[in-house]
Design an enzyme around this catalytic site. Structure first.
Site, PDB file in Angstrom:
ATOM      1  N   ASP A  33       0.875  -0.801   0.157  1.00  0.00           N
ATOM      2  CA  ASP A  33       0.128  -0.185   0.308  1.00  0.00           C
ATOM      3  C   ASP A  33       1.029   1.257  -0.012  1.00  0.00           C
ATOM      4  O   ASP A  33       2.125   1.352   0.517  1.00  0.00           O
ATOM      5  CB  ASP A  33      -0.642  -0.136   1.082  1.00  0.00           C
ATOM      6  N   CYS A 272     -19.568   1.325  -0.341  1.00  0.00           N
ATOM      7  CA  CYS A 272     -19.980   0.934  -1.805  1.00  0.00           C
ATOM      8  C   CYS A 272     -21.314   1.371  -2.760  1.00  0.00           C
ATOM      9  O   CYS A 272     -21.657   1.288  -3.120  1.00  0.00           O
ATOM     10  CB  CYS A 272     -19.641  -0.735  -1.399  1.00  0.00           C
ATOM     11  N   LYS A 275     -22.273   4.762  -4.360  1.00  0.00           N
ATOM     12  CA  LYS A 275     -20.923   4.181  -5.145  1.00  0.00           C
ATOM     13  C   LYS A 275     -21.112   3.932  -6.384  1.00  0.00           C
ATOM     14  O   LYS A 275     -21.388   4.260  -7.484  1.00  0.00           O
ATOM     15  CB  LYS A 275     -19.382   5.049  -4.988  1.00  0.00           C
TER      16      LYS A 275
HETATM   17  P1  NAD Z   1      -9.758   0.389   1.155  1.00  0.00           P
HETATM   18  O1  NAD Z   1      -9.806   2.385   0.655  1.00  0.00           O
HETATM   19  O2  NAD Z   1     -10.364   0.698   2.545  1.00  0.00           O
HETATM   20  O3  NAD Z   1      -8.876   0.254   0.656  1.00  0.00           O
HETATM   21  C1  NAD Z   1      -8.008   0.662  -0.602  1.00  0.00           C
HETATM   22  C2  NAD Z   1      -7.049   0.835  -0.632  1.00  0.00           C
HETATM   23  O4  NAD Z   1      -5.630   0.659  -1.923  1.00  0.00           O
HETATM   24  C3  NAD Z   1      -6.014   2.036   0.020  1.00  0.00           C
HETATM   25  O5  NAD Z   1      -5.549   1.088   1.466  1.00  0.00           O
HETATM   26  C4  NAD Z   1      -5.341   3.005  -0.781  1.00  0.00           C
HETATM   27  O6  NAD Z   1      -4.156   3.721  -0.138  1.00  0.00           O
HETATM   28  C5  NAD Z   1      -4.422   2.094  -1.480  1.00  0.00           C
HETATM   29  N1  NAD Z   1      -4.319   2.893  -2.800  1.00  0.00           N
HETATM   30  C6  NAD Z   1      -4.609   3.850  -3.061  1.00  0.00           C
HETATM   31  N2  NAD Z   1      -4.110   3.705  -4.437  1.00  0.00           N
HETATM   32  C7  NAD Z   1      -2.954   2.763  -4.280  1.00  0.00           C
HETATM   33  C8  NAD Z   1      -1.496   2.845  -5.039  1.00  0.00           C
HETATM   34  N3  NAD Z   1      -1.023   3.385  -6.039  1.00  0.00           N
HETATM   35  N4  NAD Z   1      -0.569   1.536  -4.588  1.00  0.00           N
HETATM   36  C9  NAD Z   1      -1.445   0.973  -3.785  1.00  0.00           C
HETATM   37  N5  NAD Z   1      -2.081   0.803  -2.858  1.00  0.00           N
HETATM   38  C10 NAD Z   1      -2.995   1.905  -3.165  1.00  0.00           C
HETATM   39  O7  NAD Z   1     -10.714   0.036  -0.380  1.00  0.00           O
HETATM   40  P2  NAD Z   1     -11.356  -1.467   0.064  1.00  0.00           P
HETATM   41  O8  NAD Z   1     -12.972  -1.001   0.700  1.00  0.00           O
HETATM   42  O9  NAD Z   1     -10.891  -1.863   0.615  1.00  0.00           O
HETATM   43  O10 NAD Z   1     -11.964  -1.043  -1.112  1.00  0.00           O
HETATM   44  C11 NAD Z   1     -11.840  -1.325  -2.836  1.00  0.00           C
HETATM   45  C12 NAD Z   1     -11.912  -1.634  -2.923  1.00  0.00           C
HETATM   46  O11 NAD Z   1     -12.807  -2.713  -2.967  1.00  0.00           O
HETATM   47  C13 NAD Z   1     -13.539  -0.605  -4.051  1.00  0.00           C
HETATM   48  O12 NAD Z   1     -13.564  -1.069  -5.608  1.00  0.00           O
HETATM   49  C14 NAD Z   1     -14.573  -1.126  -3.530  1.00  0.00           C
HETATM   50  O13 NAD Z   1     -15.701  -1.076  -4.509  1.00  0.00           O
HETATM   51  C15 NAD Z   1     -13.696  -2.966  -3.514  1.00  0.00           C
HETATM   52  N6  NAD Z   1     -14.696  -3.053  -2.316  1.00  0.00           N
HETATM   53  C16 NAD Z   1     -15.150  -3.371  -1.635  1.00  0.00           C
HETATM   54  C17 NAD Z   1     -15.616  -4.056  -0.755  1.00  0.00           C
HETATM   55  C18 NAD Z   1     -16.046  -3.276   0.937  1.00  0.00           C
HETATM   56  O14 NAD Z   1     -16.658  -4.078   2.018  1.00  0.00           O
HETATM   57  N7  NAD Z   1     -15.604  -2.336   1.615  1.00  0.00           N
HETATM   58  C19 NAD Z   1     -16.482  -5.021  -1.113  1.00  0.00           C
HETATM   59  C20 NAD Z   1     -16.068  -5.434  -2.056  1.00  0.00           C
HETATM   60  C21 NAD Z   1     -15.298  -4.679  -3.201  1.00  0.00           C
HETATM   61  C1  UGA Z   2     -22.176  -4.879   0.524  1.00  0.00           C
HETATM   62  C2  UGA Z   2     -22.591  -5.969  -0.090  1.00  0.00           C
HETATM   63  O1  UGA Z   2     -23.397  -6.576   0.748  1.00  0.00           O
HETATM   64  C3  UGA Z   2     -21.649  -7.240  -0.220  1.00  0.00           C
HETATM   65  O2  UGA Z   2     -21.595  -8.261  -1.061  1.00  0.00           O
HETATM   66  C4  UGA Z   2     -20.629  -6.046  -0.823  1.00  0.00           C
HETATM   67  O3  UGA Z   2     -19.048  -6.751  -2.039  1.00  0.00           O
HETATM   68  C5  UGA Z   2     -20.179  -4.556  -0.241  1.00  0.00           C
HETATM   69  O4  UGA Z   2     -20.977  -4.489  -0.701  1.00  0.00           O
HETATM   70  C6  UGA Z   2     -19.177  -4.229  -1.512  1.00  0.00           C
HETATM   71  O5  UGA Z   2     -19.277  -3.825  -1.964  1.00  0.00           O
HETATM   72  O6  UGA Z   2     -18.311  -3.711  -0.967  1.00  0.00           O
HETATM   73  P1  UGA Z   2     -21.079  -4.066   2.617  1.00  0.00           P
HETATM   74  O7  UGA Z   2     -22.068  -2.446   2.366  1.00  0.00           O
HETATM   75  O8  UGA Z   2     -19.760  -4.027   3.873  1.00  0.00           O
HETATM   76  O9  UGA Z   2     -21.454  -5.210   1.548  1.00  0.00           O
HETATM   77  O10 UGA Z   2     -22.597  -3.989   3.869  1.00  0.00           O
HETATM   78  P2  UGA Z   2     -24.109  -5.391   3.601  1.00  0.00           P
HETATM   79  O11 UGA Z   2     -24.034  -6.011   4.692  1.00  0.00           O
HETATM   80  O12 UGA Z   2     -24.091  -5.022   2.724  1.00  0.00           O
HETATM   81  O13 UGA Z   2     -24.782  -3.050   4.246  1.00  0.00           O
HETATM   82  C7  UGA Z   2     -24.978  -2.277   3.840  1.00  0.00           C
HETATM   83  C8  UGA Z   2     -26.060  -1.284   4.693  1.00  0.00           C
HETATM   84  O14 UGA Z   2     -27.480  -1.738   4.375  1.00  0.00           O
HETATM   85  C9  UGA Z   2     -25.125  -1.480   5.977  1.00  0.00           C
HETATM   86  O15 UGA Z   2     -25.743   0.282   6.419  1.00  0.00           O
HETATM   87  C10 UGA Z   2     -26.545  -2.130   6.111  1.00  0.00           C
HETATM   88  O16 UGA Z   2     -26.914  -1.389   7.844  1.00  0.00           O
HETATM   89  C11 UGA Z   2     -27.813  -2.390   5.513  1.00  0.00           C
HETATM   90  N1  UGA Z   2     -28.558  -3.236   5.197  1.00  0.00           N
HETATM   91  C12 UGA Z   2     -28.378  -3.963   5.708  1.00  0.00           C
HETATM   92  C13 UGA Z   2     -29.828  -2.997   6.393  1.00  0.00           C
HETATM   93  O17 UGA Z   2     -30.481  -1.379   5.867  1.00  0.00           O
HETATM   94  N2  UGA Z   2     -31.273  -3.385   6.097  1.00  0.00           N
HETATM   95  C14 UGA Z   2     -30.819  -4.702   5.695  1.00  0.00           C
HETATM   96  O18 UGA Z   2     -31.207  -5.687   6.103  1.00  0.00           O
HETATM   97  C15 UGA Z   2     -29.792  -4.282   5.671  1.00  0.00           C
END
Ligand code: NAD
Ligand code: UGA
Length: 462
Positions: A33, A272, A275
């Site tokens: 990172d 997520c 966005k």
């Molecule tokens: P995050 O912000 O927690 O992590 C991303 C990391 O990438 C940061 O630590 C940042 O410093 C690093 N970064 C950015 N540019 C960089 C570079 N050039 N080199 C090295 N590191 C770099 O984000 P996240 O929640 O882990 O999400 C990452 C992706 O996964 C997003 O596209 C998100 O939509 C997707 N996603 C997130 C979740 C979730 O639950 N948070 C679930 C599924 C998918």
């Molecule tokens: C969501 C999806 O569930 C994951 O499958 C996906 O990978 C992720 O987004 C992503 O792309 O980042 P997350 O956002 O971590 O996961 O959490 P969720 O459990 O989906 O909850 C999302 C929001 O909906 C929370 O604020 C939760 O409290 C709310 N929620 C969820 C409700 O208000 N009612 C419900 O019945 C379920």
């Protein structure tokens, strides 16, 4: 043995690499990172994120076949397979502002991979991206003058925060998309082989690149739509005397609909859903599908309405003013079991209450630090209090904004004694025992249920 690298050690990169390292002891797994503080935290006992079960997995593999580093170039050079899990937030400038995904971190990573590589590699899209991003990725990667060839594979992540480890260990499915060429299929197989260490083969779905990329946005849109749908019905329940929990149960027992993800709430949060749906909206607009775009955009608008109407319900119930009144917000995280406050409805509620000039106290077991950072512009107007009992003392109202189970186990009779009367509870997550709270003396307002108040007023349930 393969060298597996993940660029981006955030909420997704950290946990996914830890689980891969645990199940693939013959592979060397490194997460890098640009954020040195985050890497230092991954190397310490205080991991940068809270996820149940994560620390145990990290501690068991770290230093053996799991490493965290800031030396990005060196690890790119050594890697055979590179997962890219950098952030892809909504654009805040220029074309597509407020909707399109900001792909600058993503593109920077692609260019860095080319620069630092001296051998051909598989590059895996782990971040959530607009459909057809892999095409741009391939163009950047393969227009190198070193004679290197990069296969781009899409492997979107479906884990939810708060259950990340569990979701990774036992996923409903793993999705892997690739080119239909021999080289593309070989790359897909290499990623299948990693997951096959612990995921039954029938749960590993392989598709073409575009289906894989689009399925991720579609899955989040469907999930968020369920929450907005039940919240829309919750509003109607509040006007009519129906109870949304009963309605959700009655609707969800139809197996075609199913009972999960139908919990009415103060609205969905997280980094997520909003966005990704806006990204989908932007894509639809790009392809000239304006009605389709408007359809999905309404899921987000409904969520904004839900957050606003929760606060408006509070103000109305509290005699049309909360100015100067202490209000305790129970929860800062966007959901339970996470320290993440990105797009948290709790913080939206907090800001709206500040606009109404309430004195806001916010309490959360794990997310106060993150809440303080997110609320930096108004932080001097907010009290951050780890103890919920202290937060509620002298308050006129409690607003439950996060479904932490510990909030349901507090001694509300004792809390009631320390509050200003009449005391109000607004349960934005429907996790409390409303009848018991009413019997203690609280005026209780839940989402999508008739209020239980000690005032003489017309109650739609009666
Ligand atoms: P995050 O912000 O927690 O992590 C991303 C990391 O990438 C940061 O630590 C940042 O410093 C690093 N970064 C950015 N540019 C960089 C570079 N050039 N080199 C090295 N590191 C770099 O984000 P996240 O929640 O882990 O999400 C990452 C992706 O996964 C997003 O596209 C998100 O939509 C997707 N996603 C997130 C979740 C979730 O639950 N948070 C679930 C599924 C998918
Ligand atoms: C969501 C999806 O569930 C994951 O499958 C996906 O990978 C992720 O987004 C992503 O792309 O980042 P997350 O956002 O971590 O996961 O959490 P969720 O459990 O989906 O909850 C999302 C929001 O909906 C929370 O604020 C939760 O409290 C709310 N929620 C969820 C409700 O208000 N009612 C419900 O019945 C379920």
């Amino acid at each position: 043995m393969a060298n597996i690298l993940c660029i981006g050690a955030g909420f997704v990169g950290g946990p996914t690499m830890a689980v891969i390292a645990k199940h693939c002891p013959e592979h060397r797994v490194v997460a890098v990172d640009i954020n040195a503080a985050k890497i230092a935290a991954w190397q310490s006992d205080h991991l940068p994120i809270y996820e149940p079960g994560l620390k145990e997995i990290v501690l068991s593999a770290r230093g053996k076949n799991l490493f965290f580093s800031t030396e990005i170039e060196r690890h790119i050079a050594e890697a055979d397979i590179i997962f890219v899990s950098v952030n892809t937030p909504t654009k805040t400038f220029g074309q597509g502002t407020g909707k399109a995904a900001d792909l600058q971190y993503w593109e920077k990573t692609a260019r860095q991979i080319v620069e630092s590589s001296s051998s051909s590699k598989i590059v895996v899209e782990k971040s959530t991206l607009p459909v057809r991003t892999a095409e741009a990725m391939e163009r950047i990667l393969n227009s190198n003058e070193k004679g290197l060839f990069f296969d781009v594979v899409s492997n979107p992540e479906f884990l939810a925060e708060g259950t990340a480890v569990q979701d990774m260990q036992n996923p409903s499915r793993v999705l892997i998309g690739g080119r239909q060429t021999p080289s593309g299929q070989k790359a897909v197989q290499a990623i299948v082989d990693i997951y096959a260490h612990w995921v039954p083969r029938e749960r590993i779905i392989t598709t073409n690149l575009w289906s894989s990329e689009l399925s991720k946005l579609a899955a989040n849109a469907f999930l968020a739509q369920r929450v907005s749908s039940i919240n829309a019905i919750a509003n109607l329940c509040e006007r009519t005397g129906a109870d949304v929990t009963e309605v959700a149960h009655a609707v969800g027992t139809d197996t075609r609909i199913g009972p999960r993800f139908l919990r009415a709430s103060v609205g969905f949060g997280g980094s997520c859903f909003k966005k990704d749906i806006l990204n989908l909206v932007y894509l639809c607009e790009f392809y000239g599908l304006n009605e389709v775009a408007a359809y999905w955009e309404q899921v987000v608008r409904m969520n904004e309405y839900q957050q606003a109407s929760f606060v408006s319900k509070m103000v109305t119930a509290m005699f049309n003013t909360v100015a100067g009144k202490r209000v305790a917000i129970f929860g800062a995280a966007f959901k339970a079991h996470t320290s993440d406050t990105r797009e948290s409805p709790a913080l939206a509620v907090c800001r709206k209450l500040l606009e109404e000039r309430a004195h806001v106290v916010i309490t959360d077991p794990y997310a106060l630090e993150s809440a303080r950072a997110d609320l930096h512009d108004v932080a001097e107007q907010v009290i951050f209090e780890p103890d919920p009992y202290a937060a509620a003392r002298d308050a006129h109202a409690i607003a439950v904004a996060t479904e932490w189970p510990q909030f349901a186990e507090l001694d509300y009779a004792a809390i009631y004694e320390t509050m200003v009367h009449p005391a109000f509870i607004f349960d934005g997550r429907n996790i409390l025992d409303h009848k018991a709270l009413y019997d203690i003396g609280f005026n209780v307002y839940a989402v999508g249920k008739p209020p239980l108040t000690h005032f003489e007023s017309s109650n739609p349930a009666s």
